[in-house]
Write a protein that holds these residues in place. Structure first.
Motif, PDB file in Angstrom:
ATOM      1  N   UNK A   1       0.843  -1.197   0.000  1.00 24.26           N
ATOM      2  CA  UNK A   1       0.000   0.000   0.000  1.00 24.26           C
ATOM      3  C   UNK A   1       0.879   1.248   0.000  1.00 24.26           C
ATOM      4  N   UNK A   2       1.961   1.208   0.790  1.00 25.72           N
ATOM      5  CA  UNK A   2       2.856   2.362   0.864  1.00 25.72           C
ATOM      6  C   UNK A   2       3.612   2.548  -0.446  1.00 25.72           C
ATOM      7  N   UNK A   3       3.990   1.442  -1.071  1.00 26.28           N
ATOM      8  CA  UNK A   3       4.705   1.562  -2.343  1.00 26.28           C
ATOM      9  C   UNK A   3       3.823   2.248  -3.387  1.00 26.28           C
ATOM     10  N   UNK A   4       2.568   1.830  -3.448  1.00 31.49           N
ATOM     11  CA  UNK A   4       1.648   2.465  -4.411  1.00 31.49           C
ATOM     12  C   UNK A   4       1.546   3.958  -4.131  1.00 31.49           C
ATOM     13  N   UNK A   5       1.470   4.327  -2.849  1.00 33.09           N
ATOM     14  CA  UNK A   5       1.392   5.742  -2.487  1.00 33.09           C
ATOM     15  C   UNK A   5       2.647   6.493  -2.916  1.00 33.09           C
ATOM     16  N   UNK A   6       3.819   5.963  -2.517  1.00 34.48           N
ATOM     17  CA  UNK A   6       5.067   6.698  -2.786  1.00 34.48           C
ATOM     18  C   UNK A   6       5.401   6.735  -4.285  1.00 34.48           C
ATOM     19  N   UNK A   7       4.993   5.697  -5.026  1.00 39.55           N
ATOM     20  CA  UNK A   7       5.214   5.730  -6.473  1.00 39.55           C
ATOM     21  C   UNK A   7       4.461   6.909  -7.092  1.00 39.55           C
ATOM     22  N   UNK A   8       3.246   7.138  -6.594  1.00 37.33           N
ATOM     23  CA  UNK A   8       2.418   8.216  -7.154  1.00 37.33           C
ATOM     24  C   UNK A   8       2.736   9.567  -6.519  1.00 37.33           C
ATOM     25  N   UNK A   9       3.034   9.551  -5.206  1.00 33.34           N
ATOM     26  CA  UNK A   9       3.279  10.799  -4.458  1.00 33.34           C
ATOM     27  C   UNK A   9       4.519  10.644  -3.587  1.00 33.34           C
ATOM     28  N   UNK A  10       5.691  10.809  -4.188  1.00 29.92           N
ATOM     29  CA  UNK A  10       6.922  10.584  -3.421  1.00 29.92           C
ATOM     30  C   UNK A  10       7.006  11.469  -2.176  1.00 29.92           C
ATOM     31  N   UNK A  11       6.374  12.607  -2.217  1.00 33.08           N
ATOM     32  CA  UNK A  11       6.482  13.524  -1.076  1.00 33.08           C
ATOM     33  C   UNK A  11       5.285  13.486  -0.144  1.00 33.08           C
ATOM     34  N   UNK A  12       4.533  12.400  -0.155  1.00 33.24           N
ATOM     35  CA  UNK A  12       3.311  12.313   0.664  1.00 33.24           C
ATOM     36  C   UNK A  12       3.594  12.666   2.124  1.00 33.24           C
ATOM     37  N   UNK A  13       2.703  13.453   2.713  1.00 29.86           N
ATOM     38  CA  UNK A  13       2.866  13.866   4.110  1.00 29.86           C
ATOM     39  C   UNK A  13       2.258  12.854   5.069  1.00 29.86           C
ATOM     40  N   UNK A  14       2.408  13.169   6.368  1.00 29.53           N
ATOM     41  CA  UNK A  14       1.964  12.257   7.432  1.00 29.53           C
ATOM     42  C   UNK A  14       0.491  11.849   7.268  1.00 29.53           C
ATOM     43  N   UNK A  15      -0.366  12.841   6.999  1.00 30.95           N
ATOM     44  CA  UNK A  15      -1.796  12.540   6.884  1.00 30.95           C
ATOM     45  C   UNK A  15      -2.072  11.669   5.666  1.00 30.95           C
ATOM     46  N   UNK A  16      -1.389  11.984   4.563  1.00 32.88           N
ATOM     47  CA  UNK A  16      -1.591  11.165   3.360  1.00 32.88           C
ATOM     48  C   UNK A  16      -1.125   9.726   3.588  1.00 32.88           C
ATOM     49  N   UNK A  17      -0.011   9.584   4.320  1.00 40.44           N
ATOM     50  CA  UNK A  17       0.491   8.233   4.591  1.00 40.44           C
ATOM     51  C   UNK A  17      -0.528   7.466   5.435  1.00 40.44           C
ATOM     52  N   UNK A  18      -0.989   8.099   6.495  1.00 42.99           N
ATOM     53  CA  UNK A  18      -1.953   7.419   7.367  1.00 42.99           C
ATOM     54  C   UNK A  18      -3.236   7.100   6.591  1.00 42.99           C
ATOM     55  N   UNK A  19      -3.669   8.042   5.753  1.00 37.52           N
ATOM     56  CA  UNK A  19      -4.902   7.804   4.988  1.00 37.52           C
ATOM     57  C   UNK A  19      -4.735   6.665   3.984  1.00 37.52           C
TER      58      UNK A  19
END
Lengths: 710, 154
Positions: free
Chosen positions: B108-126
């Motif tokens: 799940x985190x890989x999919x997030x960071x691939x799309x949004x490398x700079x995702x913040x704390x709230x985006x990570x938790x969400x």
């Protein structure tokens, strides 16, 4: 090398498993094999045990191999439970390893013509003063450890430890995070079939009819098994077993009875027959005469699920009249004892092998599914049968942590000191694990046409206790009476959930202490210290207060607030004090937590910290959110939607301080935080808003109702 | 029936009914056990894989629906001994107790960071809203994700 006096009783599990080579083997290939009877349940115990052996043997951790627990060769250490693995398994291995090292040194001395005092060891190489050397691996032979343990060789002094006391990296984590097949759920054997059980819809339901031929005709179905009210299906592929189970469940008709309490409120316990026992009583007439004000309060906890992230699973194979069972049970020997009774074969015909599961947090469906697998495997001799419980199976049929009601009362003198204290608790038993003298504690056993009945449920005895765990306060009150009201008959099966009765008892004690501190106009930290002589208890309270920068009589701001609580687990285990910060507007959020823990000698500091953090976060979830739901017939909790747990968005930051006591015996760390955390949350809510929540879980509805009553 | 699916960059032929959840095809046909079974209803995230760049609960998707799409499993991003930065960060932070939820969370985190490398704390938790952890390892996992994010940004 000193010779210690031989203890009358050998340390830990060595007492009941005295053959040294049951614990340890030195191999010719530069390795040593450790045979723990305790099992990994996500708590990191195997890494800690390896550290203990590496320390005593003077070899690197990487030289140690671990043999899976197996009834055909492992030491019988009963259950992996109660935070006792370090005391029991760890101490056994510590003494076994120090004795093994001594035997190797004796061989080396003979071989090198040196005296024991002239020998040193480094990573398995024994050197004499003259420079001659020989290795463990050269000296090893099959008969080296073929003798009884004496525990006569003193282990190293703590001051000489280098591996013990260090945060060795967990041995199992790299494989787990790389997706390697690890769990019994992942295990696959040649020719393995997949099975599911169509459980009754409710307790006591009797199977009336079902359509065997329809299910038998579905693709891949190898067998449909019915034995009394036990109904299951075996298929070639997993999705075929799932489909067949659904069809089977749909076709079955059952006769159900309304056997569950009218209300989910834990106070149903007060209406039931109880066995009452005063477990602590002391009187002080002078103290009682000083009483100027009295207080009382009532606290409750609902039924709580273990809710392992992985539903239980097992594989069994029936061949030549015997069974092999692969299981994530916490006790392979007790499980075997119950399987013997249900399957009607001799003990030597059943081999139970441990394979890791996900975290279990106590007695869940692990043992039950092992019997399911054995019963189904009987229908397809020679074929391994894998039974995977569904999420719904686990929520509906695992034994829950008991509902509890705790009534407290106390008297304060004019100076605000507690002069009298009473604690009355109502609960079902907290231990219905496999391995009882009579009957069998396995779910399917009760559903068979010829059932093996469940024994009378009960509690582990004091001092550890079950429902009465931590009911006796550690505080030094002049007068006290603690009464356990055991409600033996349980409408829904209950058993050991991490910390047993300590969660609710400490919640009650520590909430009530805060209520009394408030009445006395005292600071909660100061009020506790004032009633507490135990130096180690005082030290953890002071440590957490310092870590959290606790301010004397600090007040919340109407939304945010902080609370603290303390307990010594079982009154004989680790000491834990917790401070939490909550934000409570319309619902309660725990934002931060601080803890101080004293486990005596620390084997692996990061392991202790990880267990404490996890204990806190899991208890935040129990306390704020969790409750098993039921109607008059059925458990209605089926999915994660019905049983929400703490999410990533809600998880607090946690900081843990270790109060290391290298000269004290090591104590378990897994269950110390549950009680204090629950109470600290309640205390923080009061500190923030001035309202007191006494019924867990602290849901939005309860918070709003409490604010409205204010 | 035979279906061809693209798993970790390879075309794999599987004999399975098209309605079979992807999870069972990965685990039982392809022996990729890293996606774990947790609920079978897409609620816990233990079975999360990446399909066409998105985190997906593989227990809740029929295999026929992913034909022609790139599927990445935990086994496809790194190996024991040669871990992906996300896996290495879990090791460095000792971000596991039982570890059963870890592979789903990493995906799940890989999919997030691939799309949004700079995702913040709230985006990570969400992004982890559909991933459950029962051991209470949340804040170590979050620490590991931040560490991996920093390492991947370098």
């Amino acid at each position: 090398m000193t010779n210690a006096p031989i203890p009358r009783k050998l340390p830990g599990s060595l007492e009941t498993n005295r053959a040294l080579d049951r614990w340890l083997r030195i191999n010719g290939d530069g390795t040593a094999t450790v045979f723990p009877g305790k099992v990994e349940i996500g708590q990191g115990i195997l890494t800690a045990l390896v550290q203990i052996v590496a320390e005593e043997l003077d070899i690197g951790i990487e030289r140690i191999r671990l043999a899976p627990a197996d009834t055909s060769y492992s030491p019988d250490e009963g259950m992996t439970s109660g935070s006792r693995s370090i005391q029991e398994g760890g101490m056994a291995l510590r003494y076994a390893a120090s004795e093994a090292r001594d035997l190797l040194l004796q061989r080396a001395a003979r071989k090198l013509g040196a005296s024991l005092e002239q020998l040193t060891v480094a990573n398995g190489v024994i050197s004499a003063r003259g420079g001659e050397s020989v290795t463990y691996w050269e000296l090893a032979s099959d008969d080296l450890l073929r003798q009884e343990a004496t525990a006569g060789i003193a282990p190293k002094l703590p001051a000489h430890h280098s591996v013990v006391g260090s945060s060795a990296m967990r041995l199992d984590i790299p494989a787990k995070v790389c997706g390697v097949s690890t769990y019994v759920q992942d295990m696959e054997l040649p020719g393995m079939l997949h099975a599911r059980v169509a459980r009754p819809p409710s307790r006591g339901a009797r199977l009336l009819t079902f359509d065997e031929s329809e299910v038998r005709a579905l693709p891949g179905v190898a067998a449909v098994v019915r034995d009394g009210d036990f109904l299951g299906v075996i298929a070639a592929r997993e999705e075929q077993a799932i489909r067949a189970q659904r069809r089977l469940a749909r076709s079955a008709t059952w006769e159900e009875t309304a056997s569950l309490p009218e209300s989910m409120d834990p106070r149903y316990l007060l209406q039931m027959k109880s066995e009452d026992e005063v477990i602590s009583e002391k009187g002080d007439a002078a103290g009682a005469a000083r009483a100027s004000r009295t207080f009382s309060a009532e606290y409750t906890r609902p039924l709580i699920a273990h809710a392992s992230i992985a539903p239980s699973c097992a594989i069994a194979q029936f061949e030549a009249g015997g069974y092999t069972v692969w299981t994530h049970s916490q006790g392979i020997f007790p499980l075997r004892a119950d399987l013997v009774k249900v399957l009607g074969v001799e003990e030597k015909r059943i081999v139970v092998i441990h394979v890791e599961g996900a975290g279990c947090y106590g007695h869940n469906g692990a043992d039950d599914v092992a019997l399911d697998a054995a019963l189904l495997a009987r229908a397809v001799p020679g074929k391994p049968v894998r039974v995977q419980w569904t999420r719904e199976d686990e929520f509906m049929w695992e034994p829950y942590g008991s509902a509890m009601v705790v009534k407290m009362s106390a008297a304060l003198d004019a100076e605000g000191n507690v002069v009298n204290w009473t604690h009355d608790l109502w609960s079902h038993g907290h231990s219905t694990r496999p391995g009882p003298k009579d009957g069998a504690n396995l779910l399917a056993a009760w559903h068979l046409a010829q059932p093996v009945k469940a024994p009378r449920p009960g509690n582990p005895p004091l001092p550890g206790g079950g429902s009465h765990r931590n009911a006796i306060p550690l505080y030094d009150f002049p007068g006290q009476r603690v009464t356990n009201h055991l409600v033996r008959e349980a409408p829904l099966r209950t058993s050991a959930l991490r910390s047993l009765g300590a969660h609710a008892n400490v919640f009650a004690i520590e909430s009530f202490m805060d209520e009394l501190a408030e009445a006395a106009g005292a600071d909660p930290v100061e009020f506790r210290l004032r009633h507490l002589k135990d130096a180690r208890a005082r030290a953890v309270i002071e440590a957490v207060a310092a870590k959290a920068s606790w301010k004397h009589r600090e007040r919340g701001d109407g939304t945010r607030g902080r609370g603290m609580a303390f307990a010594r687990y079982k009154n004989l285990g680790c000491y834990v004090a917790v401070v939490v910060e909550v934000e409570a507007a319309n619902e309660v959020r725990v934002r931060r937590a601080w803890a101080a823990i004293d486990v005596g000698q620390t084997i692996n500091p990061d392991g202790v910290i990880n267990q404490t953090e996890g204990g806190i976060i899991q208890t935040v979830s129990w306390t704020l959110k969790e409750q098993i739901r039921f109607d008059r017939e059925r458990v209605t909790t089926r999915t994660w939607d019905d049983y929400p747990i703490l999410t990533f968005a809600e998880a607090p930051e946690v900081e843990v301080v270790l109060v290391d006591r290298p000269d004290q015996p090591p104590l378990g760390a897994g269950e110390g935080a549950q009680g204090p955390t629950g109470a600290a949350i309640g205390n923080a809510i009061h500190n923030a808003l001035g309202v007191r929540l006494r019924d867990m879980p602290f849901t939005r509805d309860r918070l709003i109702a409490a604010i409205a009553r204010q | 029936m035979a279906l061809t699916i693209d798993v970790n960059g390879e075309q794999r032929v599987v004999e399975a009914d098209g309605e079979t959840p992807l999870l069972y095809v990965l685990r039982n046909d392809l022996k990729l056990k890293g996606a774990r079974y947790g609920c079978g209803a897409g609620q816990c995230g233990a079975c999360t894989v990446i399909v066409a760049g998105k985190a997906v609960q593989s227990c809740d998707v029929p295999v026929a629906a992913v034909v022609g799409k790139a599927i990445t499993t935990i086994e496809g991003i790194g190996r024991n001994g040669q871990p992906h930065p996300l896996q290495q960060a879990f090791i460095d932070e000792q971000a596991a107790q039982c570890g059963y939820c870890a592979s789903g969370i990493i995906m799940a985190a890989k999919a997030l960071f691939d799309a949004h490398p700079g995702a913040g704390e709230t985006e990570i938790r969400d992004a982890l809203a559909r991933n459950l952890c029962r051991c209470g390892t949340h804040h170590r996992i979050l620490r590991a994700l931040r560490r991996a994010q920093e390492r991947m940004a370098r």
